[in-house]
Write a protein that holds these residues in place. Structure first.
Motif, PDB file in Angstrom:
ATOM      1  N   ASN A 300      -3.285 -30.485 -33.629  1.00 23.14           N
ATOM      2  CA  ASN A 300      -3.530 -29.293 -34.431  1.00 23.14           C
ATOM      3  C   ASN A 300      -4.853 -28.603 -34.101  1.00 23.14           C
ATOM      4  OD1 ASN A 300      -4.963 -31.420 -35.425  1.00 23.14           O
ATOM      5  ND2 ASN A 300      -3.587 -31.712 -37.167  1.00 23.14           N
ATOM      6  N   LEU A 301      -5.119 -28.515 -32.809  1.00 22.17           N
ATOM      7  CA  LEU A 301      -6.338 -27.834 -32.398  1.00 22.17           C
ATOM      8  C   LEU A 301      -5.997 -26.424 -31.924  1.00 22.17           C
ATOM      9  CD1 LEU A 301      -8.210 -30.553 -30.314  1.00 22.17           C
ATOM     10  CD2 LEU A 301      -8.658 -29.842 -32.651  1.00 22.17           C
ATOM     11  N   ILE A 313     -11.621 -14.692 -26.141  1.00 20.21           N
ATOM     12  CA  ILE A 313     -10.234 -14.749 -25.688  1.00 20.21           C
ATOM     13  C   ILE A 313      -9.537 -15.876 -26.423  1.00 20.21           C
ATOM     14  CG2 ILE A 313      -8.768 -15.415 -23.749  1.00 20.21           C
ATOM     15  CD1 ILE A 313     -10.610 -14.043 -21.901  1.00 20.21           C
ATOM     16  N   THR A 314      -8.381 -15.584 -26.968  1.00 21.64           N
ATOM     17  CA  THR A 314      -7.541 -16.655 -27.479  1.00 21.64           C
ATOM     18  C   THR A 314      -6.202 -16.536 -26.766  1.00 21.64           C
ATOM     19  OG1 THR A 314      -6.601 -15.325 -29.243  1.00 21.64           O
ATOM     20  CG2 THR A 314      -8.624 -16.527 -29.764  1.00 21.64           C
ATOM     21  N   GLN A 315      -5.343 -17.473 -27.071  1.00 21.90           N
ATOM     22  CA  GLN A 315      -4.046 -17.471 -26.417  1.00 21.90           C
ATOM     23  C   GLN A 315      -3.280 -16.182 -26.710  1.00 21.90           C
ATOM     24  OE1 GLN A 315      -1.893 -21.016 -27.487  1.00 21.90           O
ATOM     25  NE2 GLN A 315      -0.363 -20.521 -25.944  1.00 21.90           N
ATOM     26  N   TYR A 316      -3.606 -15.550 -27.823  1.00 19.29           N
ATOM     27  CA  TYR A 316      -2.786 -14.429 -28.285  1.00 19.29           C
ATOM     28  C   TYR A 316      -3.333 -13.060 -27.906  1.00 19.29           C
ATOM     29  CZ  TYR A 316      -1.251 -18.499 -30.739  1.00 19.29           C
ATOM     30  OH  TYR A 316      -0.817 -19.762 -31.014  1.00 19.29           O
ATOM     31  N   ASN A 317      -4.645 -12.964 -27.736  1.00 22.91           N
ATOM     32  CA  ASN A 317      -5.180 -11.629 -27.469  1.00 22.91           C
ATOM     33  C   ASN A 317      -5.453 -11.388 -25.990  1.00 22.91           C
ATOM     34  OD1 ASN A 317      -7.540 -12.901 -26.769  1.00 22.91           O
ATOM     35  ND2 ASN A 317      -8.828 -11.773 -28.191  1.00 22.91           N
ATOM     36  N   ILE A 318      -5.087 -12.342 -25.166  1.00 18.65           N
ATOM     37  CA  ILE A 318      -5.472 -12.214 -23.762  1.00 18.65           C
ATOM     38  C   ILE A 318      -4.758 -11.025 -23.124  1.00 18.65           C
ATOM     39  CG2 ILE A 318      -3.738 -13.816 -22.816  1.00 18.65           C
ATOM     40  CD1 ILE A 318      -6.198 -14.897 -21.117  1.00 18.65           C
ATOM     41  N   MET A 323      -5.939 -13.508 -15.672  1.00 21.01           N
ATOM     42  CA  MET A 323      -6.441 -14.609 -16.477  1.00 21.01           C
ATOM     43  C   MET A 323      -5.346 -15.066 -17.433  1.00 21.01           C
ATOM     44  SD  MET A 323     -10.093 -14.480 -18.344  1.00 21.01           S
ATOM     45  CE  MET A 323     -11.354 -14.340 -17.119  1.00 21.01           C
ATOM     46  N   SER A 324      -5.238 -16.381 -17.623  1.00 19.21           N
ATOM     47  CA  SER A 324      -4.260 -16.855 -18.593  1.00 19.21           C
ATOM     48  C   SER A 324      -4.834 -18.060 -19.319  1.00 19.21           C
ATOM     49  CB  SER A 324      -2.958 -17.243 -17.883  1.00 19.21           C
ATOM     50  OG  SER A 324      -3.205 -18.296 -16.993  1.00 19.21           O
ATOM     51  N   MET A 325      -4.267 -18.335 -20.446  1.00 22.91           N
ATOM     52  CA  MET A 325      -4.772 -19.453 -21.236  1.00 22.91           C
ATOM     53  C   MET A 325      -3.580 -20.224 -21.777  1.00 22.91           C
ATOM     54  SD  MET A 325      -7.395 -19.175 -24.374  1.00 22.91           S
ATOM     55  CE  MET A 325      -7.587 -20.515 -25.510  1.00 22.91           C
ATOM     56  N   SER A 326      -3.602 -21.552 -21.612  1.00 25.06           N
ATOM     57  CA  SER A 326      -2.468 -22.317 -22.126  1.00 25.06           C
ATOM     58  C   SER A 326      -2.793 -22.889 -23.500  1.00 25.06           C
ATOM     59  CB  SER A 326      -2.082 -23.423 -21.138  1.00 25.06           C
ATOM     60  OG  SER A 326      -3.165 -23.783 -20.343  1.00 25.06           O
ATOM     61  N   ALA A 327      -1.741 -23.417 -24.120  1.00 23.18           N
ATOM     62  CA  ALA A 327      -1.884 -23.888 -25.496  1.00 23.18           C
ATOM     63  C   ALA A 327      -2.910 -25.012 -25.605  1.00 23.18           C
ATOM     64  CB  ALA A 327      -0.526 -24.364 -26.012  1.00 23.18           C
ATOM     65  N   ASN A 328      -3.117 -25.738 -24.538  1.00 21.09           N
ATOM     66  CA  ASN A 328      -4.104 -26.818 -24.588  1.00 21.09           C
ATOM     67  C   ASN A 328      -5.523 -26.328 -24.346  1.00 21.09           C
ATOM     68  OD1 ASN A 328      -4.234 -26.367 -21.860  1.00 21.09           O
ATOM     69  ND2 ASN A 328      -3.133 -28.229 -21.293  1.00 21.09           N
ATOM     70  N   GLY A 329      -5.695 -25.027 -24.259  1.00 19.74           N
ATOM     71  CA  GLY A 329      -7.032 -24.468 -24.157  1.00 19.74           C
ATOM     72  C   GLY A 329      -7.515 -24.204 -22.749  1.00 19.74           C
ATOM     73  N   THR A 330      -6.722 -24.595 -21.765  1.00 21.76           N
ATOM     74  CA  THR A 330      -7.170 -24.386 -20.386  1.00 21.76           C
ATOM     75  C   THR A 330      -7.125 -22.906 -20.015  1.00 21.76           C
ATOM     76  OG1 THR A 330      -6.398 -26.569 -19.758  1.00 21.76           O
ATOM     77  CG2 THR A 330      -6.718 -24.987 -17.982  1.00 21.76           C
TER      78      THR A 330
END
Ligand SMILES: *[C@@H]1O[C@H](CO)[C@@H](O)[C@H](O)[C@H]1NC(C)=O
Ligand SMILES: *[C@@H]1O[C@H](CO)[C@@H](O)[C@H](O)[C@H]1NC(C)=O
Ligand SMILES: *[C@@H]1O[C@H](CO)[C@@H](O)[C@H](O)[C@H]1NC(C)=O
Ligand SMILES: *[C@@H]1O[C@H](CO)[C@@H](O)[C@H](O)[C@H]1NC(C)=O
Ligand SMILES: *[C@@H]1O[C@H](CO)[C@@H](O)[C@H](O)[C@H]1NC(C)=O
Ligand SMILES: *[C@@H]1O[C@H](CO)[C@@H](O)[C@H](O)[C@H]1NC(C)=O
Ligand SMILES: *[C@@H]1O[C@H](CO)[C@@H](O)[C@H](O)[C@H]1NC(C)=O
Ligand SMILES: *[C@@H]1O[C@H](CO)[C@@H](O)[C@H](O)[C@H]1NC(C)=O
Length: 460
Positions: A300-301, A313-318, A323-330
């Motif tokens: 639940n992070l 940047i979050t997963q949703y506003n990118i 550039m991309s961001m995965s659910a695990n924060g990478t």
């Protein structure tokens, strides 16, 4: 009696002196280059030994004392095995003129203090075995001058400290294994350990000691764990520490990390605490992956990155094709630009436990400088010259031996595959290097993160 009147005893004496140099002591076995006197009930060195041998095996005897220069006439001695004897200390100058020694086994003796002078002059020594003695102290200068040392074993002793500061990159460039497991260390000079050359850190064994759980200790092991060192992987359960020094309250601290939760949040939940600052150096155009690895873990992070160019940047506003961001924060950049350089700060938020932790990565993107091409070019040139020299050697050297030995395969210069200066020129190198480290647990940045890229910071 007139000298020489009776030649027989003189001749006999001469014969004795002469032959004693060549023959094998009755309790030993001698082969071409090995003298084995193990389990022979010896209390001292045999008086006469063959002249030339490389290995001397004295394991499992009762030797308790040896005089200065005992090995000085054994000019080819490389392997000296003296495990399972009764040595309590080593005489000053014991290894005088024995600098050909490369492998020294004094394990399972009764040594107590490893004094500074013990191994002086053994600059060719590669392996030193001192495990299972009664060693309580290793004096500070003991390892100085042992510049060829590759492996040193001090486990199963009674050490409470070790002179880590005496090991540096330039003093011990080949040291890749330092075994201090199963001793009595409670607190260690963690700043000295962090300053050890990275190869030594990777090969440092500290399990099964009497460590006291605290944040400075945990932060060091946390880093090593993150880097996936086998020294931790292979002995996960044996890494124990005791809470408040009470041996009855021991925890396997690589398994059970809850005790250290307060280390990163310092008891004040509202203060996000930087776990570490690492550094990443890439050349323009490379793919970069930044992991948001913090002290927090769980399902639940949620993650957010503060970037120098795009702000938060979050997963949703990118909103960036590169550039991309995965659910695990990478966070992943397809092709880094010079103006992507800067400080990237990731925050992991655990909304259930109301905790957050941050991680900072200083990214520097360099232009593919002409210099790196030059380095590649120089290496290439070096290879060509080496090849030519080998060919010259092969065809021009008169073949003296009848059998004409096969030449050894040419040694490829290490630098030739160093991703640090060549990624842009020979990308296959990078791929190969990558395979070698393929099972590393966590890589902050896939293409070319070297270990030196990770920097220590103290927790604040
Ligand atoms: C060590 O070698 C030096 C010179 O090679 C010699 O002078 C000296 O006597 C030797 N020492 C011993 C103890 O053999
Ligand atoms: C741990 O160390 C003790 C001595 O300090 C030793 O007797 C024991 O065998 C060691 N255990 C392991 C698993 O290495
Ligand atoms: C961590 O902090 C909390 C709140 O201050 C405290 O109750 C808890 O005992 C601490 N845990 C440890 C292992 O020190
Ligand atoms: C970290 O946690 C504190 C308190 O819960 C909160 O005020 C702060 O905004 C959080 N930081 C981030 C970046 O979420
Ligand atoms: C993405 O950025 C472009 C311009 O940089 C903007 O026009 C667009 O509205 C943005 N989209 C979102 C979803 O923010
Ligand atoms: C995060 O997920 C990506 C793919 O979605 C994966 O490549 C990466 O290794 C993961 N990172 C961690 C730290 O697990
Ligand atoms: C960064 O550099 C790229 C080209 O290398 C350029 O297209 C881009 O506009 C620059 N972005 C900023 C914010 O300066
Ligand atoms: C990041 O690294 C660069 C180059 O090493 C350095 O100049 C810069 O000050 C660093 N920035 C931070 C915030 O540490």
């Amino acid at each position: 009696m007139i000298p020489g009147a009776n030649p027989i005893p003189i001749l006999a004496l001469f014969y004795l002196l002469h032959s004693s140099e060549e023959t094998c002591p009755s309790m030993c076995l001698c082969t071409s280059d090995t003298v084995s006197c193990s389990s022979s009930g010896l209390t001292k060195l045999p008086k006469f030994l063959p002249k030339f041998f490389v290995t001397l095996d004295l394991n499992h005897n009762h030797i308790s004392w040896l005089g200065a220069g005992s090995f000085s006439r054994m000019s080819r001695l490389e392997n000296l095995r003296m495990a399972h004897n009764q040595m309590t200390s080593l005489t000053y100058g014991l290894f005088q003129n024995a600098s050909s020694i490369r492998y020294l086994d004094l394990s399972s003796n009764k040594l107590q203090v490893v004094e500074q002078h013990y191994f002086q002059g053994l600059w060719r020594m590669e392996e030193l075995m001192l495990f299972n003695n009664k060693i309580t102290q290793v004096e500070a200068g003991t390892l100085s001058g042992l510049s060829s040392l590759k492996k040193a074993y001090f486990s199963l002793n009674q050490l409470t400290n070790f002179p880590f500061f005496s090991i540096q990159d330039h003093s011990h460039p080949f040291l890749t294994m330092l075994d201090l497991s199963s001793n009595r260390m409670t607190r260690l000079p963690w700043e000295d350990l962090k300053a050890l050359p990275s190869l030594v850190q990777r090969g440092l064994f500290l399990h099964n000691n009497s460590l006291i759980c605290d944040c400075s200790m945990y932060s060091v092991f946390w880093h090593w764990d993150l880097r996936g060192y086998d020294t931790l992987r292979d002995f996960t359960e044996e890494h124990i520490c005791s809470i408040y020094g009470d041996p009855r309250a021991s925890i396997q601290f690589l398994r059970h990390t809850r005790f250290f939760n307060n280390c990163t949040v310092e008891g004040a939940v509202s203060q996000p605490v930087t776990v570490l600052l690492s550094k990443v150096l890439v050349t323009e155009g490379q793919r970069v992956r930044l992991d948001c690895q913090t002290s927090l873990s769980g399902a639940n992070l949620s993650y957010a990155w503060l970037t120098p160019k795009q702000g938060v940047i979050t997963q949703y506003n990118i909103n960036d094709t590169l550039m991309s961001m995965s659910a695990n924060g990478t966070l992943e950049m397809q092709a880094a630009k010079v103006n992507d350089s800067g400080l990237y700060v990731c925050t992991a938020v655990d909304s259930i436990q109301v905790l957050n932790a941050t991680r900072e990565i200083n990214v520097t993107v360099l232009l593919p400088a002409a210099e790196s091409f030059n380095t590649g070019y120089t290496t290439l040139l070096g290879c060509v010259v080496t090849m030519i020299l080998i060919l010259v050697y092969l065809y021009l050297t008169p073949c003296r031996c009848s059998c004409c030995k096969q030449p050894k395969p040419p040694v490829i210069p290490v630098g030739a595959c160093d991703p640090g200066n060549l990624t842009s020129v020979f990308s296959p190198c990078t791929a190969d290097q990558h395979k070698i480290h393929g099972n590393k647990h966590v890589a902050f940045m896939q293409p070319m993160l070297s270990e030196e890229g990770l920097e220590w910071t103290s927790e604040s």
